[in-house]
Design a protein around this motif. Structure first.
Motif, PDB file in Angstrom:
ATOM      1  N   LYS A   8      -3.156  11.290 -34.540  1.00 40.11           N
ATOM      2  CA  LYS A   8      -3.780  12.612 -34.527  1.00 40.11           C
ATOM      3  C   LYS A   8      -4.770  12.765 -35.672  1.00 40.11           C
ATOM      4  O   LYS A   8      -5.846  13.350 -35.509  1.00 40.11           O
ATOM      5  CB  LYS A   8      -2.701  13.689 -34.610  1.00 40.11           C
ATOM      6  N   THR A   9      -4.412  12.226 -36.839  1.00 39.45           N
ATOM      7  CA  THR A   9      -5.320  12.307 -37.983  1.00 39.45           C
ATOM      8  C   THR A   9      -6.549  11.435 -37.769  1.00 39.45           C
ATOM      9  O   THR A   9      -7.678  11.834 -38.056  1.00 39.45           O
ATOM     10  CB  THR A   9      -4.589  11.885 -39.273  1.00 39.45           C
ATOM     11  N   ARG A  10      -6.318  10.224 -37.249  1.00 40.71           N
ATOM     12  CA  ARG A  10      -7.404   9.255 -37.103  1.00 40.71           C
ATOM     13  C   ARG A  10      -8.382   9.643 -35.995  1.00 40.71           C
ATOM     14  O   ARG A  10      -9.598   9.520 -36.154  1.00 40.71           O
ATOM     15  CB  ARG A  10      -6.807   7.885 -36.815  1.00 40.71           C
ATOM     16  N   TYR A  11      -7.843  10.127 -34.863  1.00 35.77           N
ATOM     17  CA  TYR A  11      -8.709  10.373 -33.709  1.00 35.77           C
ATOM     18  C   TYR A  11      -8.847  11.852 -33.358  1.00 35.77           C
ATOM     19  O   TYR A  11      -9.841  12.249 -32.758  1.00 35.77           O
ATOM     20  CB  TYR A  11      -8.159   9.634 -32.478  1.00 35.77           C
ATOM     21  N   GLY A  12      -7.859  12.655 -33.735  1.00 36.22           N
ATOM     22  CA  GLY A  12      -7.934  14.073 -33.424  1.00 36.22           C
ATOM     23  C   GLY A  12      -8.517  14.900 -34.542  1.00 36.22           C
ATOM     24  O   GLY A  12      -8.833  16.077 -34.362  1.00 36.22           O
ATOM     25  N   GLY A  13      -8.635  14.283 -35.734  1.00 38.77           N
ATOM     26  CA  GLY A  13      -9.267  14.965 -36.849  1.00 38.77           C
ATOM     27  C   GLY A  13      -8.325  15.709 -37.766  1.00 38.77           C
ATOM     28  O   GLY A  13      -8.720  16.137 -38.849  1.00 38.77           O
ATOM     29  N   ALA A  14      -7.045  15.856 -37.367  1.00 36.02           N
ATOM     30  CA  ALA A  14      -6.079  16.570 -38.203  1.00 36.02           C
ATOM     31  C   ALA A  14      -4.674  16.253 -37.722  1.00 36.02           C
ATOM     32  O   ALA A  14      -4.464  15.924 -36.556  1.00 36.02           O
ATOM     33  CB  ALA A  14      -6.323  18.078 -38.153  1.00 36.02           C
ATOM     34  N   GLU A  15      -3.700  16.377 -38.635  1.00 39.85           N
ATOM     35  CA  GLU A  15      -2.311  16.100 -38.277  1.00 39.85           C
ATOM     36  C   GLU A  15      -1.800  17.049 -37.206  1.00 39.85           C
ATOM     37  O   GLU A  15      -0.925  16.695 -36.419  1.00 39.85           O
ATOM     38  CB  GLU A  15      -1.403  16.203 -39.503  1.00 39.85           C
ATOM     39  N   ASP A  16      -2.341  18.274 -37.168  1.00 34.62           N
ATOM     40  CA  ASP A  16      -1.860  19.252 -36.200  1.00 34.62           C
ATOM     41  C   ASP A  16      -2.684  19.259 -34.914  1.00 34.62           C
ATOM     42  O   ASP A  16      -2.563  20.159 -34.086  1.00 34.62           O
ATOM     43  CB  ASP A  16      -1.842  20.657 -36.819  1.00 34.62           C
ATOM     44  N   ALA A  17      -3.544  18.247 -34.734  1.00 26.73           N
ATOM     45  CA  ALA A  17      -4.274  18.121 -33.480  1.00 26.73           C
ATOM     46  C   ALA A  17      -3.287  17.865 -32.346  1.00 26.73           C
ATOM     47  O   ALA A  17      -2.185  17.352 -32.554  1.00 26.73           O
ATOM     48  CB  ALA A  17      -5.285  16.978 -33.569  1.00 26.73           C
ATOM     49  N   THR A  18      -3.657  18.233 -31.133  1.00 25.43           N
ATOM     50  CA  THR A  18      -2.769  17.994 -30.002  1.00 25.43           C
ATOM     51  C   THR A  18      -2.842  16.528 -29.586  1.00 25.43           C
ATOM     52  O   THR A  18      -3.888  15.873 -29.734  1.00 25.43           O
ATOM     53  CB  THR A  18      -3.150  18.864 -28.790  1.00 25.43           C
TER      54      THR A  18
END
Length: 261
Positions: A228-238
Motif C-alpha cells: 500500500k505504501t509502495r504502490y498506493g501512496g500511503a499505508e492507509d490506501a485501499t
C-alpha cells in the motif's frame, strides 16, 4: 528457518490451435513455515496454473519447486503426502455420510482405521462438524461443505494447505466463519496456508504477505502495508487501489462487492 515452499523459474506453456500460450512465465518465490500467503491476480494471470503445478496436478514446462524439502518433479508422491488441497468446487460424494467421507480420506492416506476414525472425530470437533457426522453430504449447506472440504484436506496433518478461492459463493456470515477457521488452523496446528482469492478484503484480512501475479509473472510482493505504501501512496490506501496500480487494470465486479461482517 528454511522456507517450506520454494520455486525457481517455475513456468508452464500450453500448445493451442492458435499457437503457444505462456500461462506462467517464471515464478520465483519462497513461503515461510506457518505463513498465510495470499496469491492474487486478475483472471488469466496464472494463479490457477501455478496452484495446479504446486499440487502435482500439472507438470511444469520448466523450472523447479520444493515443498517441505521434497522436489516437486522428482518426488511427487512425497509432495502429496505433505500437502492438503481444497479446490474451488467440492469433491464430496452427495450420498455418503460426512463421517464416511472423512474416514475414507484418511484410509486413502494409509492411516490405520482406528487412527482415521479418531482423526475424523478430532477434526469434526475442531471444525464444528460433530453434529453433522451422520448426515449425508448432500444435506450440508455451502459453508458446511467448505468446512468438510477443509477437514478432508487436513485429515493427514499436512504441512502446507492450498486453498483455491475457498469462500467463492458463500454468504457473508459463512465467509466470516471460514476466515476464523483459517486463522485457527494456522494458529493451532502451525499449518502453512497458500491462499488464492479474488476477494481483496479477504486477502487483506487473512494474509501475512501477498504475492500479486499478472501475465504469468510476479508483479509485486510484500506485506499489505509495504504494498500500500509502495504502490498506493500511503499505508492507509485501499488494497483495491493498490491492486489496480500494480496490475494496471481493475479487479472483477465481484472483487468490489462490500462484505457485511
Amino acid at each position: 528457518m528454511a522456507p517450506i515452499l520454494t520455486t525457481h523459474d517455475l513456468a508452464r506453456t500450453f500448445e493451442t490451435k492458435r499457437g503457444t500460450v505462456e500461462a506462467v512465465r517464471g515464478i520465483d518465490m519462497a513461503v515461510e513455515p506457518g505463513e498465510i500467503l495470499g496469491f492474487l491476480g486478475p483472471n488469466g494471470a496464472g494463479k490457477s496454473t501455478t496452484l495446479r503445478m504446486l499440487t502435482t496436478l500439472l507438470a511444469p514446462t520448466r523450472g523447479s519447486a520444493t515443498i517441505a524439502g521434497h522436489d516437486l518433479a522428482g518426488e511427487p508422491e512425497a509432495v502429496r503426502r505433505v500437502i492438503g488441497y481444497v479446490a474451488q468446487s467440492s469433491g464430496v460424494a452427495p450420498d455418503e455420510l460426512v463421517r464416511h467421507e472423512l474416514v475414507f480420506q484418511g484410509r486413502l492416506y494409509r492411516l490405520p482405521r482406528a487412527e482415521a476414525e479418531a482423526r475424523a472425530d478430532e477434526l469434526a470437533a475442531e471444525l464444528d462438524l460433530t453434529e453433522l457426522l451422520d448426515r449425508k453430504c448432500a444435506e450440508l449447506s455451502g459453508g458446511q461443505k467448505r468446512r468438510l472440504d477443509i477437514a478432508l484436506a487436513l485429515i493427514h496433518r499436512p504441512e502446507v494447505l492450498f486453498l483455491d478461492e475457498p469462500t467463492t459463493g458463500l454468504d457473508p456470515g459463512s465467509r466470516a466463519d471460514l476466515w476464523d477457521l483459517i486463522r485457527r488452523i494456522r494458529g493451532q496446528q502451525g499449518t502453512t496456508v497458500f491462499l488464492t482469492t479474488h476477494y481483496l478484503d479477504e486477502a487483506d484480512e487473512l494474509s501475512d504477505r501477498l504475492i500479486i501475479v499478472d501475465d504469468g509473472r510476479i508483479a509485486a510482493e510484500g506485506t499489505q502495508r509495504e504494498l500500500k505504501t509502495r504502490y498506493g501512496g500511503a499505508e492507509d490506501a485501499t488494497l483495491q487501489d493498490t491492486f489496480i496500480a500494480i496490475t494496471g487494470r481493475g479487479p472483477r465486479k465481484d472483487d468490489l462487492a462490500p462484505v457485511a461482517l
